[in-house]
Design an enzyme around this catalytic site. Structure first.
Site, PDB file in Angstrom:
ATOM      1  N   SER A   1      -7.088   1.522  -8.819  1.00  0.00           N
ATOM      2  CA  SER A   1      -6.674   2.155  -7.575  1.00  0.00           C
ATOM      3  C   SER A   1      -7.488   3.414  -7.326  1.00  0.00           C
ATOM      4  CB  SER A   1      -5.189   2.504  -7.624  1.00  0.00           C
ATOM      5  OG  SER A   1      -5.030   3.751  -8.285  1.00  0.00           O
ATOM      6  N   LYS A   2      -7.279   3.989  -6.142  1.00  0.00           N
ATOM      7  CA  LYS A   2      -8.032   5.173  -5.737  1.00  0.00           C
ATOM      8  C   LYS A   2      -7.866   6.329  -6.714  1.00  0.00           C
ATOM      9  CE  LYS A   2      -8.037   4.018  -0.969  1.00  0.00           C
ATOM     10  NZ  LYS A   2      -8.294   4.422   0.362  1.00  0.00           N
ATOM     11  N   ARG A   3      -6.736   6.347  -7.414  1.00  0.00           N
ATOM     12  CA  ARG A   3      -6.484   7.475  -8.311  1.00  0.00           C
ATOM     13  C   ARG A   3      -7.191   7.316  -9.644  1.00  0.00           C
ATOM     14  NH1 ARG A   3      -2.428   6.309  -5.391  1.00  0.00           N
ATOM     15  NH2 ARG A   3      -1.823   4.622  -6.789  1.00  0.00           N
TER      16      ARG A   3
END
Ligand code: GLU
Length: 436
Positions: A210-212
């Protein structure tokens, strides 16, 4: 066989992430492998979510990775415009064709639906094999909203037809909808392109990246000091295992690439391995190439590089000590400023033995008289001083290293001395002596 036309079709809603970059990369490899065309198409129909910054991030990231596109924004091409937001007239045209074929009907609110064929549909996929979809029982698909805008599946298919796309290589998350695309192709009287749905990239804990997650944004690699070639090479290994090995140059990767060799199992992202690739690529650079890659990092650290020849040798001397360009300033900063600081621990140790100051004083005198000045003569000079004082040369080296750099680690001492030159060497020993 006809030269393929493939495309990368990102929606500019965020930054360019690892999954998107790898999709672009596999398309690019296939186009280059087969002498085809690689097209960049921006799927920017979702005005609320699209940003100019996201478009720039896609262009920048692709350029940084060396994924040049033959058609698309900035490159031109016969099938433009390459922004979906500028293709409304084309979509209206295709919509009229579907309507004429009796495959469209309208809701009370004005939305238009596509009448599914309700036949079983086969997706022959180069990665996943034959994927069979039974005749659907889903409601017919909305293809145009009441405001006249079109939905993703419709524009995606229209553009693949219009742009004469022969192969669609994209993320596996699209596989479950591919039957809808094929149904549309057929409704337009067209053959669907060949498909290759590539596996997802999972993070080290096994969930979808994910983006994180660390390493998710392509820009983060640039900032940390990865080399584009290393990231390119590493991304290839996410879902592909070329027979020739892992660390391969672009030409070899292009020659070897076959979509059917991509694994259908999910790939797992491994930052340690990516960093290892980078370390390998870094140490292969020539002094000049390493310096030009390192310059932005040195400058960001406030280091002023006046003597480029010396700077190239300096960064090259520590190439095997670092994995990222971003680590270089802490290894070489003292070459570029005479106002270097000293590691506190080592200073304490140095002060603990009074004879250290004497030894440094003797070294200063002997090195001050040394000629010629090169790595070899410097080394011999230190040995001679050691012999004269009846100490081991190995005991003098750490003293000198510390006096000249303030560090307990670094390249060989003779290398440091050679690069600094006689005047700066003598001045630095004097500077250190004054502190003892
Ligand atoms: N805009 C879609 C995406 O970013 C493209 C899908 C496709 O490649 O067909 O996922």
């Amino acid at each position: 066989m006809l030269a393929p036309r493939v495309r990368f079709a990102p929606s500019p809603t965020g930054y360019l992430h690892v999954g998107g970059a790898r999709t672009a990369l596999f398309n690019w490899l296939y186009a280059r492998h087969r002498g085809g065309k690689f097209i960049l198409r921006i799927e920017d129909t979702d005005e609320a979510r699209n940003t100019d910054a996201a478009k720039e991030a896609i262009f920048d990231g692709m350029k940084w990775l060396g994924l040049d596109w033959d058609e698309g924004p900035g490159a031109g091409g016969d099938f433009g415009p390459y922004f979906q937001s500028q293709r409304k007239a084309i979509y209206d045209d295709y919509f009229a064709k579907l309507e004429a074929a009796g495959r469209v009907y309208f809701e009370d609110n004005g939305a238009a639906r596509f009448k599914f064929s309700r036949q079983p549909i086969l997706v022959p996929d180069m990665v996943c094999g034959d994927v069979h979809f039974a005749a659907t029982e889903e409601p017919d698909m909305t293809i145009r909203r009441p405001d006249g805008s079109y939905i993703f599946h419709f524009v995606n298919v229209v553009d693949d037809i219009e742009m004469k796309i022969t192969h669609v290589i994209r993320g596996e998350d699209h596989l479950s909808n591919t039957w809808k695309h094929i149904d549309l192709f057929h409704a337009f009287g067209k053959h669907a392109p060949r498909y290759a749905h590539i596996p997802l990239i999972l993070n080290p804990t096994g969930s979808k990246m994910s983006k994180r997650d660390e390493g998710s944004a392509i820009s983060s690699y640039q900032e940390a000091g990865f080399l584009p070639d290393a990231v390119f090479n590493y991304l290839c290994m996410l879902g592909w295992t070329p027979k020739a090995g892992e660390k391969l140059d672009r030409a070899t990767l292009i020659a070897a690439f076959e979509p059917s060799d991509i694994h259908s199992a999910n790939a797992r992202f491994d930052m340690t391995k990516c960093t290892w690739f980078n370390a390998q690529y870094l140490r292969e650079l020539s002094p000049e190439s390493l310096l030009s890659a390192a310059l932005p990092f040195l400058e960001r650290h406030g280091l002023q590089i006046a003597d480029h020849a010396m700077a190239a040798k300096a960064v090259h001397s520590v190439r095997e000590k670092v994995s990222l360009l971003g680590e270089l300033p802490s290894w070489v900063h003292y070459f570029f400023t005479d106002d270097y600081s000293y590691e506190p621990d080592v200073m304490t140790k140095l002060k603990a033995k009074p004879e250290n100051a004497n030894l440094l004083g003797e070294l200063k005198a002997d090195l001050g008289n040394l000629a010629p000045w090169d790595e070899h003569s410097v080394h011999a000079g230190i040995e001679a001083t050691a012999a004269r004082l009846a100490v081991k040369a190995g005991a003098l080296m750490p003293l000198l290293r510390f006096a000249l750099s303030g560090q307990s680690r670094g390249p060989g001492v003779a290398t440091i001395i050679d690069l600094l030159g006689k005047d700066r060497t003598v001045a630095r020993i004097q500077r250190t002596l004054a502190l003892l």
